[in-house]
Write an enzyme that holds these catalytic residues in place. Structure first.
Site, PDB file in Angstrom:
ATOM      1  N   HIS A 202       0.844  -1.193   0.000  1.00  0.00           N
ATOM      2  CA  HIS A 202       0.000   0.000   0.000  1.00  0.00           C
ATOM      3  C   HIS A 202       0.884   1.249   0.000  1.00  0.00           C
ATOM      4  CE1 HIS A 202       0.966   0.530   4.238  1.00  0.00           C
ATOM      5  NE2 HIS A 202       0.654  -0.723   4.437  1.00  0.00           N
TER       6      HIS A 202
HETATM    7  P1  TYD Z   1      -1.571  -2.814   7.562  1.00  0.00           P
HETATM    8  O1  TYD Z   1      -1.039  -1.436   7.704  1.00  0.00           O
HETATM    9  O2  TYD Z   1      -2.396  -3.111   6.347  1.00  0.00           O
HETATM   10  O3  TYD Z   1      -0.413  -3.908   7.650  1.00  0.00           O
HETATM   11  P2  TYD Z   1       0.968  -4.101   6.873  1.00  0.00           P
HETATM   12  O4  TYD Z   1       1.206  -2.927   6.001  1.00  0.00           O
HETATM   13  O5  TYD Z   1       1.949  -4.223   7.955  1.00  0.00           O
HETATM   14  O6  TYD Z   1       0.878  -5.377   6.116  1.00  0.00           O
HETATM   15  O7  TYD Z   1      -2.406  -3.161   8.886  1.00  0.00           O
HETATM   16  C1  TYD Z   1      -2.823  -4.461   9.177  1.00  0.00           C
HETATM   17  C2  TYD Z   1      -4.083  -4.375  10.019  1.00  0.00           C
HETATM   18  O8  TYD Z   1      -3.812  -3.716  11.254  1.00  0.00           O
HETATM   19  C3  TYD Z   1      -5.197  -3.579   9.343  1.00  0.00           C
HETATM   20  O9  TYD Z   1      -6.425  -4.256   9.627  1.00  0.00           O
HETATM   21  C4  TYD Z   1      -5.191  -2.254  10.057  1.00  0.00           C
HETATM   22  C5  TYD Z   1      -4.629  -2.578  11.427  1.00  0.00           C
HETATM   23  N1  TYD Z   1      -3.842  -1.466  11.973  1.00  0.00           N
HETATM   24  C6  TYD Z   1      -4.359  -0.688  12.998  1.00  0.00           C
HETATM   25  O10 TYD Z   1      -5.497  -0.890  13.453  1.00  0.00           O
HETATM   26  N2  TYD Z   1      -3.603   0.333  13.504  1.00  0.00           N
HETATM   27  C7  TYD Z   1      -2.358   0.588  13.036  1.00  0.00           C
HETATM   28  O11 TYD Z   1      -1.675   1.523  13.533  1.00  0.00           O
HETATM   29  C8  TYD Z   1      -1.821  -0.225  11.966  1.00  0.00           C
HETATM   30  C9  TYD Z   1      -0.444   0.018  11.406  1.00  0.00           C
HETATM   31  C10 TYD Z   1      -2.607  -1.245  11.482  1.00  0.00           C
END
Ligand code: TYD
Length: 137
Positions: free
Chosen positions: A55
């Site tokens: 992303h």
């Molecule tokens: P995401 O940022 O998509 O993960 P990565 O980039 O590490 O693969 O986040 C994964 C899940 O965690 C998503 O459901 C959102 C949640 N999340 C939060 O609730 N708060 C946060 O600060 C972060 C970073 C993620």
């Protein structure tokens, strides 16, 4: 974010205070990194072969640190790509807004610590690569 480039993303050498009992690295918002820290999160227990990220962010600045172990970060600004390997806790990758990122090749026991400029906001994410490419045009 439209004009941000992978070349705006740098590995910053953080300080390291060394002594026989171990090392300490200090990160201070707006001192040795260019943003104020409003949130810290960390990824751990990452299964072998797994990838994370996939992303971009509209406003968020991040410093990504391999607090333990190692992994690779692919950065993509829609035109140029670069891959950075993080494997030392006293170095951090500054990722500016508007950069697509993917994290992969995690070593076992890797801890990916992320210092972020803003609180969590799903509206700040761009999760579709095609939307990202369109926003960068
Ligand atoms: P995401 O940022 O998509 O993960 P990565 O980039 O590490 O693969 O986040 C994964 C899940 O965690 C998503 O459901 C959102 C949640 N999340 C939060 O609730 N708060 C946060 O600060 C972060 C970073 C993620």
């Amino acid at each position: 974010m439209k004009n941000s480039s992978v070349y705006d993303c740098h590995v910053l050498a953080l300080n390291k205070i060394h002594n026989l009992a171990g090392n300490i690295t200090i990160v201070e918002g707006e001192q040795n990194i260019p943003f104020n820290i409003r949130r810290i999160y960390y990824l751990y227990d990452i299964p072998g072969g797994e990838s994370r990220g996939g992303h971009a962010h509209k406003e968020l600045y991040q410093l990504i640190v391999a607090a333990s172990g190692s992994y690779e970060v692919l950065l993509d600004d829609g035109t140029n790509k670069k891959i950075v390997r993080l494997n030392r806790p006293n170095f951090g990758l500054l990722v500016v807004p508007g950069i697509w990122r993917e994290l992969f090749e995690f070593s076992s026991g890797a801890i990916c610590m992320v210092l972020a400029s803003h609180r969590y906001d799903e509206a700040d994410y761009i999760r579709e690569y095609e939307s990202f490419k369109n926003l960068k045009k």
